[in-house]
Design a protein around this motif. Sequence first.
Motif, PDB file in Angstrom:
ATOM      1  N   PRO A 104      98.175 -33.142  45.571  1.00 26.34           N
ATOM      2  CA  PRO A 104      99.341 -33.220  44.686  1.00 26.34           C
ATOM      3  C   PRO A 104      99.497 -31.987  43.804  1.00 26.34           C
ATOM      4  N   VAL A 105      98.474 -31.143  43.762  1.00 26.47           N
ATOM      5  CA  VAL A 105      98.517 -29.921  42.948  1.00 26.47           C
ATOM      6  C   VAL A 105      99.512 -28.941  43.558  1.00 26.47           C
ATOM      7  N   GLN A 106     100.488 -28.533  42.764  1.00 26.15           N
ATOM      8  CA  GLN A 106     101.515 -27.612  43.242  1.00 26.15           C
ATOM      9  C   GLN A 106     101.404 -26.216  42.625  1.00 26.15           C
ATOM     10  N   THR A 107     100.853 -26.129  41.438  1.00 32.61           N
ATOM     11  CA  THR A 107     100.726 -24.850  40.743  1.00 32.61           C
ATOM     12  C   THR A 107      99.355 -24.764  40.095  1.00 32.61           C
ATOM     13  N   VAL A 108      99.002 -23.582  39.638  1.00 29.59           N
ATOM     14  CA  VAL A 108      97.724 -23.401  38.940  1.00 29.59           C
ATOM     15  C   VAL A 108      97.672 -24.280  37.697  1.00 29.59           C
ATOM     16  N   ALA A 109      98.799 -24.454  37.024  1.00 25.86           N
ATOM     17  CA  ALA A 109      98.830 -25.278  35.806  1.00 25.86           C
ATOM     18  C   ALA A 109      98.444 -26.726  36.078  1.00 25.86           C
ATOM     19  N   ASP A 110      98.634 -27.171  37.328  1.00 27.49           N
ATOM     20  CA  ASP A 110      98.284 -28.545  37.697  1.00 27.49           C
ATOM     21  C   ASP A 110      96.785 -28.750  37.843  1.00 27.49           C
TER      22      ASP A 110
ATOM     23  N   SER B 128      82.995 -13.412  41.910  1.00 28.55           N
ATOM     24  CA  SER B 128      84.359 -12.881  41.861  1.00 28.55           C
ATOM     25  C   SER B 128      85.442 -13.936  42.077  1.00 28.55           C
ATOM     26  N   PRO B 129      85.331 -14.864  43.051  1.00 30.68           N
ATOM     27  CA  PRO B 129      86.343 -15.912  43.137  1.00 30.68           C
ATOM     28  C   PRO B 129      86.419 -16.759  41.860  1.00 30.68           C
ATOM     29  N   TRP B 130      85.281 -17.006  41.241  1.00 28.73           N
ATOM     30  CA  TRP B 130      85.279 -17.713  39.955  1.00 28.73           C
ATOM     31  C   TRP B 130      86.050 -16.912  38.914  1.00 28.73           C
ATOM     32  N   ALA B 131      85.836 -15.598  38.878  1.00 31.08           N
ATOM     33  CA  ALA B 131      86.510 -14.755  37.890  1.00 31.08           C
ATOM     34  C   ALA B 131      88.016 -14.734  38.127  1.00 31.08           C
ATOM     35  N   ILE B 132      88.430 -14.570  39.386  1.00 32.19           N
ATOM     36  CA  ILE B 132      89.859 -14.571  39.716  1.00 32.19           C
ATOM     37  C   ILE B 132      90.486 -15.909  39.344  1.00 32.19           C
ATOM     38  N   THR B 133      89.800 -16.994  39.656  1.00 36.12           N
ATOM     39  CA  THR B 133      90.306 -18.321  39.312  1.00 36.12           C
ATOM     40  C   THR B 133      90.406 -18.481  37.802  1.00 36.12           C
ATOM     41  N   SER B 134      89.414 -17.989  37.082  1.00 40.61           N
ATOM     42  CA  SER B 134      89.419 -18.095  35.627  1.00 40.61           C
ATOM     43  C   SER B 134      90.591 -17.331  35.018  1.00 40.61           C
ATOM     44  N   ILE B 135      90.858 -16.125  35.511  1.00 37.68           N
ATOM     45  CA  ILE B 135      92.000 -15.351  35.022  1.00 37.68           C
ATOM     46  C   ILE B 135      93.300 -16.089  35.313  1.00 37.68           C
ATOM     47  N   SER B 136      93.399 -16.678  36.494  1.00 40.32           N
ATOM     48  CA  SER B 136      94.606 -17.411  36.882  1.00 40.32           C
ATOM     49  C   SER B 136      94.795 -18.644  36.010  1.00 40.32           C
TER      50      SER B 136
ATOM     51  N   SER C 133      93.628 -19.112  32.946  1.00 44.03           N
ATOM     52  CA  SER C 133      93.968 -18.675  31.599  1.00 44.03           C
ATOM     53  C   SER C 133      95.440 -18.310  31.498  1.00 44.03           C
ATOM     54  N   ASP C 134      95.948 -17.624  32.523  1.00 43.32           N
ATOM     55  CA  ASP C 134      97.360 -17.252  32.534  1.00 43.32           C
ATOM     56  C   ASP C 134      98.267 -18.478  32.545  1.00 43.32           C
ATOM     57  N   ALA C 135      97.762 -19.585  33.120  1.00 45.18           N
ATOM     58  CA  ALA C 135      98.540 -20.823  33.195  1.00 45.18           C
ATOM     59  C   ALA C 135      98.323 -21.717  31.973  1.00 45.18           C
ATOM     60  N   GLY C 136      97.594 -21.213  30.976  1.00 48.52           N
ATOM     61  CA  GLY C 136      97.395 -21.975  29.751  1.00 48.52           C
ATOM     62  C   GLY C 136      96.201 -22.900  29.756  1.00 48.52           C
ATOM     63  N   ILE C 137      95.299 -22.730  30.722  1.00 52.82           N
ATOM     64  CA  ILE C 137      94.101 -23.560  30.826  1.00 52.82           C
ATOM     65  C   ILE C 137      92.892 -22.726  30.454  1.00 52.82           C
ATOM     66  N   ASN C 138      92.086 -23.206  29.513  1.00 54.47           N
ATOM     67  CA  ASN C 138      90.865 -22.506  29.127  1.00 54.47           C
ATOM     68  C   ASN C 138      89.811 -22.745  30.203  1.00 54.47           C
ATOM     69  N   PRO C 139      89.358 -21.682  30.900  1.00 51.56           N
ATOM     70  CA  PRO C 139      88.411 -21.889  31.998  1.00 51.56           C
ATOM     71  C   PRO C 139      86.964 -22.074  31.560  1.00 51.56           C
ATOM     72  N   ALA C 140      86.676 -21.895  30.279  1.00 47.09           N
ATOM     73  CA  ALA C 140      85.295 -22.004  29.807  1.00 47.09           C
ATOM     74  C   ALA C 140      84.777 -23.427  29.983  1.00 47.09           C
TER      75      ALA C 140
ATOM     76  N   VAL D 164      97.037 -18.929  44.703  1.00 47.23           N
ATOM     77  CA  VAL D 164      96.896 -17.529  44.293  1.00 47.23           C
ATOM     78  C   VAL D 164      96.310 -16.741  45.460  1.00 47.23           C
ATOM     79  N   ASP D 165      97.020 -15.710  45.887  1.00 44.97           N
ATOM     80  CA  ASP D 165      96.521 -14.736  46.845  1.00 44.97           C
ATOM     81  C   ASP D 165      96.530 -13.403  46.107  1.00 44.97           C
ATOM     82  N   ILE D 166      95.369 -12.823  45.867  1.00 47.35           N
ATOM     83  CA  ILE D 166      95.339 -11.653  44.996  1.00 47.35           C
ATOM     84  C   ILE D 166      95.979 -10.417  45.622  1.00 47.35           C
ATOM     85  N   SER D 167      96.306 -10.483  46.909  1.00 45.99           N
ATOM     86  CA  SER D 167      97.006  -9.349  47.511  1.00 45.99           C
ATOM     87  C   SER D 167      98.490  -9.357  47.169  1.00 45.99           C
TER      88      SER D 167
END
Length: 290
Positions: free
Chosen positions: A73-79, A93-101, A103-110, A157-160
């Motif tokens: 049911p997840v449609q966006t990173v915010a979900d 690195s995938p953890w870091a990319i996911t964490s940045i994504s 955070s950008d969606a308003g979710i604290n990844p910590a 998210v596809d970082i390319s």
Amino acid sequence: MAKDKGFWAEEGIDVELVSGTFQQSKDGLAGGEYLVANGDFQFFPAVEQGLDLKIIGGLHEGCIKLLVPPDSPVQTVADLRGKKIGVDEVGGSPWAITSISLSDAGINPAESAGEVTFAPYDASTLQEVAARGEVDAIGAWDPFATIAEQAGFRVLVDISTHPLFGGRFCCFLYASGQAIEQRPEAVSALLRGWYRAISWIAANPEETATIVTDTSQHEAYIASADKDLLVTLLTSYHYSAHAEHEPATQIAQAEEDALYFAQALKDVGYLSADLDAEQFRDNLVVDIGL
């Protein structure tokens, strides 16, 4: 293998190409076993802590994706708020990319914030554990990320191509500061050969896929023997976007992208909160003057 070594042989140096883990590459550079190695921002924390590694050029874009199963049911990173995300390692690195994504969606990844949970699994099992419902999403390296996508997983998210990451080097070329100082001609020759190889890969993705899967002459370089998949991956990494760039253009982009990722990784706690990102970049990236 002649095709592998030809670019460097033409620069007047003999090389041995080896594959290994992130830790092996880092240790090999630091210990002088390797003159040049490719790596991403997973080296940044060690550099911040004093390891004498330098970025001397850019390599490619892409290679990490954040995905969800086909019926999610997840449609966006915010979900992903409140969800469990599988990665190959917490701090990778995938953890870091996911964490940045996130955070950008308003979710604290910590972990302490309790807004999302990360769970480590072997990279080769991430698709399976997500399909079983053990995690809600996966942050994965290629080829596993694209294999999951081809099996019906949806890419968040596809970082390319994603606006946060698209057009930026995710992977760089590193040398130790000691190697640059003591063996500058060899480091320069390796970098020239690498840039020539990038141009060749951009023009010949099919033959490149044949070379890297030819285990009759070397161990397999990657975790797949599917040549069609490899051509898809090589094309998605945008080698062609950099194939004809002058070295000065390459290093200028490497400087810009290293600063971008240093700041983004600082913001999500991957690097120290008191890090001066610009000073970090200035110390990290070196133009060896090809």
